[in-house]
Design a protein around this motif. Sequence first.
Motif, PDB file in Angstrom:
ATOM      1  N   ALA A  81      31.742   8.686  53.236  1.00 17.15           N
ATOM      2  CA  ALA A  81      32.652   9.841  53.289  1.00 17.15           C
ATOM      3  C   ALA A  81      32.343  10.702  54.512  1.00 17.15           C
ATOM      4  N   GLY A  82      31.058  10.931  54.772  1.00 19.83           N
ATOM      5  CA  GLY A  82      30.671  11.696  55.961  1.00 19.83           C
ATOM      6  C   GLY A  82      31.089  10.997  57.239  1.00 19.83           C
ATOM      7  N   LEU A  83      30.896   9.683  57.273  1.00 19.00           N
ATOM      8  CA  LEU A  83      31.309   8.900  58.437  1.00 19.00           C
ATOM      9  C   LEU A  83      32.825   8.966  58.627  1.00 19.00           C
ATOM     10  N   ALA A  84      33.565   8.823  57.532  1.00 21.65           N
ATOM     11  CA  ALA A  84      35.034   8.874  57.604  1.00 21.65           C
ATOM     12  C   ALA A  84      35.503  10.250  58.079  1.00 21.65           C
ATOM     13  N   ARG A  85      34.841  11.305  57.595  1.00 16.87           N
ATOM     14  CA  ARG A  85      35.213  12.660  58.013  1.00 16.87           C
ATOM     15  C   ARG A  85      35.004  12.826  59.512  1.00 16.87           C
ATOM     16  N   ARG A  86      33.832  12.423  59.995  1.00 18.85           N
ATOM     17  CA  ARG A  86      33.528  12.590  61.424  1.00 18.85           C
ATOM     18  C   ARG A  86      34.421  11.734  62.308  1.00 18.85           C
ATOM     19  N   GLN A  87      34.819  10.569  61.833  1.00 15.61           N
ATOM     20  CA  GLN A  87      35.633   9.648  62.629  1.00 15.61           C
ATOM     21  C   GLN A  87      37.130   9.837  62.387  1.00 15.61           C
ATOM     22  N   HIS A  88      37.488  10.737  61.477  1.00 15.10           N
ATOM     23  CA  HIS A  88      38.898  10.924  61.092  1.00 15.10           C
ATOM     24  C   HIS A  88      39.493   9.600  60.623  1.00 15.10           C
ATOM     25  N   ALA A  89      38.691   8.877  59.854  1.00 15.73           N
ATOM     26  CA  ALA A  89      39.103   7.558  59.361  1.00 15.73           C
ATOM     27  C   ALA A  89      39.500   7.659  57.890  1.00 15.73           C
ATOM     28  N   LEU A  90      40.211   6.649  57.429  1.00 15.94           N
ATOM     29  CA  LEU A  90      40.560   6.538  56.017  1.00 15.94           C
ATOM     30  C   LEU A  90      39.374   5.920  55.286  1.00 15.94           C
ATOM     31  N   LEU A  91      38.954   6.536  54.193  1.00 19.24           N
ATOM     32  CA  LEU A  91      37.884   5.998  53.368  1.00 19.24           C
ATOM     33  C   LEU A  91      38.524   5.202  52.238  1.00 19.24           C
ATOM     34  N   ALA A  92      38.274   3.892  52.222  1.00 17.05           N
ATOM     35  CA  ALA A  92      38.792   3.028  51.164  1.00 17.05           C
ATOM     36  C   ALA A  92      37.644   2.732  50.210  1.00 17.05           C
ATOM     37  N   VAL A  93      37.679   3.373  49.045  1.00 16.31           N
ATOM     38  CA  VAL A  93      36.639   3.201  48.029  1.00 16.31           C
ATOM     39  C   VAL A  93      37.040   2.003  47.171  1.00 16.31           C
ATOM     40  N   VAL A  94      36.151   1.002  47.111  1.00 15.03           N
ATOM     41  CA  VAL A  94      36.485  -0.259  46.443  1.00 15.03           C
ATOM     42  C   VAL A  94      35.534  -0.529  45.281  1.00 15.03           C
ATOM     43  N   TYR A  95      36.122  -0.775  44.126  1.00 18.66           N
ATOM     44  CA  TYR A  95      35.369  -1.228  42.956  1.00 18.66           C
ATOM     45  C   TYR A  95      35.792  -2.656  42.682  1.00 18.66           C
ATOM     46  N   VAL A  96      34.827  -3.558  42.602  1.00 23.60           N
ATOM     47  CA  VAL A  96      35.128  -4.956  42.303  1.00 23.60           C
ATOM     48  C   VAL A  96      34.841  -5.190  40.828  1.00 23.60           C
ATOM     49  N   GLN A  97      35.917  -5.479  40.081  1.00 22.33           N
ATOM     50  CA  GLN A  97      35.778  -5.734  38.642  1.00 22.33           C
ATOM     51  C   GLN A  97      35.294  -7.154  38.449  1.00 22.33           C
ATOM     52  N   PRO A  98      34.195  -7.321  37.719  1.00 25.21           N
ATOM     53  CA  PRO A  98      33.701  -8.685  37.485  1.00 25.21           C
ATOM     54  C   PRO A  98      34.665  -9.467  36.599  1.00 25.21           C
TER      55      PRO A  98
END
Length: 158
Positions: free
Chosen positions: A42-59
């Motif tokens: 999130a910090g990296l995305a904020r500094r880079q003005h990037a989209l943060l794609a949070v991914v959960y992989v369901q087993p």
Amino acid sequence: MTEQHEQHSPAHRFERGTDGPKVIVVGVDGSDSSMRAAAYAAGLARRQHALLAVVYVQPVLAAGAALGAPVAETTDEIAEDLVAQIREAAERLKGIFEVRWEFHTFRGDPYNGLVTAADELKADAVVVGASEQAGHRIIGSVAVRLVKTGRWPVTVVP
């Protein structure tokens, strides 16, 4: 004496703040290390003005392995809980840090799920938490396998 002027093509000039990832994928599973990875990403995305794609992989478990246990319902509940935690954190930071983020769920084992997510979301970088399982030291963690894939920069957060 003649003066020589170097001609710089605009395509080769570096502009501070315009390079860097546009989409950062972070894998979360509710573990402490994955939540630290999400905070770092999130910090990296904020500094880079990037989209943060949070991914959960369901087993996905074989039908016989579940023995009637409501596995799909449980993993859906985990996904819902993760979204709630992320929304709560985003609300706490509203007005202080602005991060564009999306939540995605993929099915499969963690490695293949994250590879699929990174490919489909056109990730420029992948962030994961360090494995907390002792067996991964022998077999190889998801993080090591992602690094060996060699398609994106991978950051492993302890």
